[in-house]
Design a protein around this motif. Sequence first.
Motif, PDB file in Angstrom:
ATOM      1  N   GLU A   1      56.833  24.980 109.765  1.00  0.00           N
ATOM      2  CA  GLU A   1      57.422  26.016 108.914  1.00  0.00           C
ATOM      3  C   GLU A   1      56.751  26.024 107.521  1.00  0.00           C
ATOM      4  O   GLU A   1      56.441  27.093 106.976  1.00  0.00           O
ATOM      5  CB  GLU A   1      58.943  25.783 108.803  1.00  0.00           C
TER       6      GLU A   1
ATOM      7  N   GLU B   1      58.726  20.258 113.230  1.00  0.00           N
ATOM      8  CA  GLU B   1      59.166  21.659 113.084  1.00  0.00           C
ATOM      9  C   GLU B   1      59.117  22.067 111.613  1.00  0.00           C
ATOM     10  O   GLU B   1      58.703  23.176 111.278  1.00  0.00           O
ATOM     11  CB  GLU B   1      60.597  21.846 113.628  1.00  0.00           C
TER      12      GLU B   1
ATOM     13  N   ASN C   1      53.529  27.740 107.882  1.00  0.00           N
ATOM     14  CA  ASN C   1      53.687  29.208 107.931  1.00  0.00           C
ATOM     15  C   ASN C   1      53.878  29.789 106.530  1.00  0.00           C
ATOM     16  O   ASN C   1      53.433  30.895 106.252  1.00  0.00           O
ATOM     17  CB  ASN C   1      54.917  29.605 108.760  1.00  0.00           C
TER      18      ASN C   1
END
Length: 280
Positions: free
Chosen positions: A227, A223, A230
């Motif tokens: 992130e 995760e 991104n």
Amino acid sequence: MIFAKNLTPHTQPHPFLKWAGGKRQLIPQMNIFFPKNYNRYIEPFIGGGAVFFHLLPDDSIISDNNPDLINCYRVVKQDVEGLIKSLKIHKYEKDYYYEIRALDRDRKKYAELSDVEKASRSIYLNKSGYNGLYRVNSKGFFNVPFGRHKNPNICDEENLRKVSQVLKNVKIYLGSFEICLDFAEKNDFVYLDPPYYPLSDTALFTSYTKKSFDRSSQIKLFEVFKELNNRECNILLSNSYSDFILDLYNDFKIVTLKAKRNINSNSKKRGLIKEVLILN
Ligand SMILES: C[S@@+](CC[C@H](N)C(=O)[O-])C[C@H]1O[C@@H](n2cnc3c(N)ncnc32)[C@H](O)[C@@H]1O
């Protein structure tokens, strides 16, 4: 930074601790995947810091969740002369080793040691203990046996002073890997080198500290990876060549590397094991 990046291995500062999963041997294979230009360097599983010491980035943030390890980095940065003085007192002798190892059994007394004394103990145990391992039992007591070294260099003064210089501009944090999300921004380079997902149920060396790095930790790390992606960071992540990891990072670029690792209980038998390097 006072060290040029093209110094020879003799003059360049190097890891001051031997650390399980150290990346030194893999650097020649990893080199072409390091980004050429980036803002800050962030390494949240710093361990012995082989990649950090190879790159010597100008602006960097390092962290780990091992308090003894982070205390060593902070003491080397802030009081290298006090540390060197304390390290010179140690002797490479079996009975003495077990006396120093036992210091953490009395929590109250251990808490009274200064940070320099704690770092000096950790470095001494790392240089004199079996294979430079860091291992604690369920009570958090360091339990690595005395090692079989010829003449361990317990106090490598020259390197410690160079490392101290390098660390002057480095921010050092104690904490779990998610901490990197507090800092990471576009164009930062984040290198993630977690404890590897085990290749088999018996190959369970996933415990550097009391809390082990299990499947759910690997998923949390994934995760964090997404992130960071991104946010348009440059990411590199090392892990084992296992179906679980290959499936998890299926949407990203996966490169296979080959590392020499002990493949069974006989440390003399070393084989080439596949590992992965994952890029965004
Ligand atoms: C494979 S080692 C890193 C080796 C390092 N790259 C080197 O070259 O020596 C993994 C490191 O992750 C740390 N660690 C384990 N769980 C962690 C967590 N949840 N958050 C941050 N660090 C963790 C361990 O203390 C250990 O130093």
